[in-house]
Design a protein around this motif. Structure first.
Motif, PDB file in Angstrom:
ATOM      1  N   GLY A 220       0.876  -1.204   0.059  1.00 33.00           N
ATOM      2  CA  GLY A 220      -0.168   0.002  -0.022  1.00 33.00           C
ATOM      3  C   GLY A 220       0.939   1.285   0.265  1.00 33.00           C
ATOM      4  O   GLY A 220       2.157   1.303  -0.059  1.00 33.00           O
ATOM      5  N   MET A 221       0.206   2.453  -0.007  1.00 29.28           N
ATOM      6  CA  MET A 221       0.871   3.726  -0.064  1.00 29.28           C
ATOM      7  C   MET A 221       1.196   4.143   1.331  1.00 29.28           C
ATOM      8  O   MET A 221       1.059   3.327   2.495  1.00 29.28           O
ATOM      9  CB  MET A 221       0.083   4.773  -0.692  1.00 29.28           C
ATOM     10  N   MET A 222       1.910   5.304   1.641  1.00 31.75           N
ATOM     11  CA  MET A 222       2.591   5.900   2.956  1.00 31.75           C
ATOM     12  C   MET A 222       1.252   5.752   3.880  1.00 31.75           C
ATOM     13  O   MET A 222       1.431   5.520   4.996  1.00 31.75           O
ATOM     14  CB  MET A 222       2.905   7.228   2.825  1.00 31.75           C
ATOM     15  N   ARG A 223      -0.045   6.279   3.435  1.00 34.79           N
ATOM     16  CA  ARG A 223      -1.107   6.213   4.259  1.00 34.79           C
ATOM     17  C   ARG A 223      -1.237   4.879   5.250  1.00 34.79           C
ATOM     18  O   ARG A 223      -1.519   4.867   6.362  1.00 34.79           O
ATOM     19  CB  ARG A 223      -2.449   6.289   3.635  1.00 34.79           C
ATOM     20  N   GLN A 224      -0.863   3.807   4.566  1.00 37.77           N
ATOM     21  CA  GLN A 224      -1.037   2.331   5.332  1.00 37.77           C
ATOM     22  C   GLN A 224       0.215   2.136   6.202  1.00 37.77           C
ATOM     23  O   GLN A 224      -0.110   1.257   7.045  1.00 37.77           O
ATOM     24  CB  GLN A 224      -1.140   0.993   4.306  1.00 37.77           C
ATOM     25  N   GLN A 225       1.146   2.892   6.098  1.00 35.18           N
ATOM     26  CA  GLN A 225       2.386   2.673   7.078  1.00 35.18           C
ATOM     27  C   GLN A 225       2.166   3.584   8.305  1.00 35.18           C
ATOM     28  O   GLN A 225       3.111   3.549   8.932  1.00 35.18           O
ATOM     29  CB  GLN A 225       3.703   3.087   6.398  1.00 35.18           C
TER      30      GLN A 225
END
Lengths: 464, 464
Positions: free
Chosen positions: A155-160
């Motif tokens: 996923g993208m940064m949001r998911q981290q």
């Protein structure tokens, strides 16, 4: 302004209020290389200092632009001569690593690479990765919801991001430093700030989620006989690799041929006569089982005629030379000067027709125009490189219209991963409904009623 | 009210405005079983009808409570006699499935299970799973950001949602039906509605992200000699299973012993004398390689003495009997009546001490009190079952204080996955800062200035 700077100076210290040549000696960003035009650059050392600076700016109605690593591609950090730049370059600490919960607490000015290294030091990894890793900052990654080369898998940064702390326009510190995978205690406020490009608040700290290590990397380049085979391969690898697929980087023939045969910059690992090429990468834990699984998945793809040819990297050097083709932006700039680049997304089944029609429209309007395409296909994201022999605003505008207009009907996006910034705000309405844009303005007004934070970025004033 | 219902009736049809006994014959929710007290239940058949109903309600300042599958556990769907219930039970269509992009478009009233089945029909899977799958709805899953039994691997409901459509309190339809993995065109508005428990808008449709199938399921029960071994095992499996670990359900000895030896409800698959037990599940694509990898990871855990004993399910029947222990809520209700249950999260390294201290505090205040614990440990989520021999409000309140108060200092959450609803709103301040709660009120006022949607849920009025 002088009065305001006098007020700010004791907050951050005189060495951290830059003016005059100290400002103009800095570039506005990595892309343009023009000098920074901000009235001053303020460098707070802590969340408390950011908050105090913003309280002073709020009282003085002073617009502020937040600076991270300045690696953005949409003019999202440009500051005019009446604006203050607030740089987080002193806030680079990695405050804590918890290997049991797999979390890392960091200040927003830390470089992505330093977070990756801190994760590796405890035998974990940070999932986000992109070319600018050495200079882009975690705060910038959060503010732009960065994508990169492993989105299919992680996923993208949001998911981290598990938690974050942000300073609002009036200096209020909203600290949502959650460290758990699950927390449904009220609205998930961090989501407001992720991907809003500094328009709603200044991200100062974050709690990031780390992943188990995947030391075994399998990389291959394959050739595909058609777009249908390409999408068939994507499904096939999903089924046979059990979720370990991390990169599915599709190159249209024009792109592959330009960077290998035509430019002579890379020895073609496969003959350049297939319609499509895909750089594949899978991340696993154990070389033996994962390597066998990867090879078997490709064998079956050959048997099923989803691919016509394949080469698996046998060493890290080979891996790097495969990636060098896909990542050769320099080669594109040389061949397609002046280069116009685009970052769009659209539903995968629509891509082939979209690219074909765009090529037709381009060569209709510019007989000597040229375009090559690659994309993070599994993410629905295409990066399109175009030259029409001119970089004049009128030419750029005409090309932008050709690229962006068809996306509205297809439900696509004018920005897959780069954001809107100043560059794409007039195209936002192609990807968002009037009700969505109105709601964005509602949020902006609710959080920053005087419009001080990253003024006129993302949302054009006339939209309001 | 009569005038309003007269206005609403032609919008949805007379058969879809329920009053009187048609309302009280329905339960308020699955948990309490008490009759629904709403003034009326309105059942729109489309987003347009939801919007028209809300426009009428907005003009009349009529409070509305949205109903999905009514499987929530925190009284989040209770409606008072002055409130209208808006049920999405007629909006159950699966509108589209795109196997290439791995997306599914659905109306919010569809049951989770119907989405799972539609995904399986195209050889993909929907990642969210939980016990109420047959009756809980996608809209409810979104509104509560549902968790469930595969969060370590796939994340919560938030991570499964690519796009959604919501109706605001004034009837505005905000359609953000994005179908791509990447879309950074402006603020990601869908995040506002996910997990906000119907307080900011009514979710009417969604685009969900599907996952590749993982037909090979490996399940085991293992015994752990200490909490440190338990967390060591979590890291070990992360490293050796390359991301395929989907469940890590830890049972404290008290929990395991109660449901096997003491109740006689389950034959203990392992002797009940270890301090901790873990139900493990890993999801892979190919039985041979995945099964071998799973067995090897457990062998190594035995060699490293992270676990003292293990049993791997050899059939689906064995798998189900292992899960039956962990999922035996009925057994808990029988043994611990009247039962008080809690859903909290906290950083994993703090869990052991938190549980021990809570047990001490409980038996100090209630010598015959009893508590057992299990949890989705990898998610930081504990489910605690307590009885003190009384379900009186005063007893419940006293126990709640024991359970929730220590979480503030530990950075934990009073709600890991169940939400806040009416039940926990007075504890919200233990898990959120005053600035966070103020910002939640700011958002509520911006989107629903008259406070019509799911009134007084999540945010207590006195917080404002």
């Amino acid at each position: 302004m002088d009065a305001l700077l006098k007020e700010i100076t004791p907050i951050v210290g005189a060495a951290n209020v830059l003016t005059g040549e100290d400002v103009s000696a800095r570039r506005v960003d990595w892309l343009t290389g023009a000098p920074c035009r901000a009235k001053a650059i303020v460098r707070p050392g802590s969340t408390r200092e950011v908050a105090e600076v913003m309280r002073a700016c709020h009282a003085a109605r002073q617009p502020v632009v937040t600076h991270g690593g300045l690696t953005g591609l949409v003019h999202g950090t440009e500051a005019g001569p009446d604006e203050l730049a607030l740089s987080l370059e002193r806030m680079t600490a990695i405050e804590a690593v918890d290997p049991v919960s797999a979390t890392l607490t960091v200040q927003a000015g830390a470089a992505l690479q330093s977070v990756q290294q801190a994760a590796e030091a405890v035998d974990l990894q940070f999932a986000l990765d992109l070319g600018a890793r050495g200079s882009c900052t975690i705060g910038g990654n959060i503010a732009t919801n960065a994508g990169g080369i492993r989105v299919i898998r992680y996923g993208m940064m949001r998911q981290q991001v598990l938690g974050l702390e942000a300073v609002l326009a009036d200096g209020t510190v909203v600290s949502s430093m959650n460290r758990m995978l699950k927390n449904n205690a009220g609205f998930d406020l961090k989501q407001l700030f992720i991907g809003s490009e500094g328009v709603l608040g200044i991200v100062t700290r974050a709690v990031l989620h780390l992943q188990p290590p995947t030391p075994d990397v399998q990389t291959a380049l394959v050739a595909c006989p058609s777009f249908e085979h390409l999408t068939g391969l994507l499904g096939h690898l999903g089924r046979y690799l059990g979720g370990s697929l991390a990169a599915f980087e599709a190159m249209w023939q024009s792109h592959y041929r330009l960077l290998t045969q035509e430019s002579g910059r890379h020895t073609p690992p496969l003959p350049p006569d297939a319609p499509f090429y895909v750089l594949l990468e899978s991340l696993g834990s154990e070389p033996q089982s994962h390597g066998a699984q990867f090879a078997l998945a490709l064998e079956r793809a050959l048997e099923d005629e989803l691919i016509s040819d394949a080469v698996i990297a046998q060493s890290d050097t080979q891996r790097q030379s495969l990636w060098a083709i896909r990542e050769d932006i320099e080669g594109l700039i040389q061949a397609l000067s002046p280069l116009l680049t685009f970052d769009v997304s659209l539903p995968i089944p629509e891509m082939d027709r979209y690219v074909t029609r765009l090529e037709e429209a381009l060569t209709r309007d510019w007989p000597r125009g040229r375009m090559v395409t690659f994309g993070h296909l599994g993410d629905g994201n295409l990066h399109i490189s175009i030259t029409v022999g001119s970089a004049e605003p009128a030419a750029r505008l005409a090309v932008e219209r050709l690229v962006y207009t068809p996306l509205a009907e297809l439900g696509g996006s004018v920005s897959a991963e780069h954001g809107i910034g100043l560059e794409k705000r007039h195209y936002l309405a192609l990807s968002r409904t009037p009700e969505e844009i109105t709601l964005m303005h509602t949020l902006k007004r609710a959080l920053d009623p005087h419009g001080l934070l990253n003024r006129h970025k993302v949302l054009a004033p006339e939209d309001g």
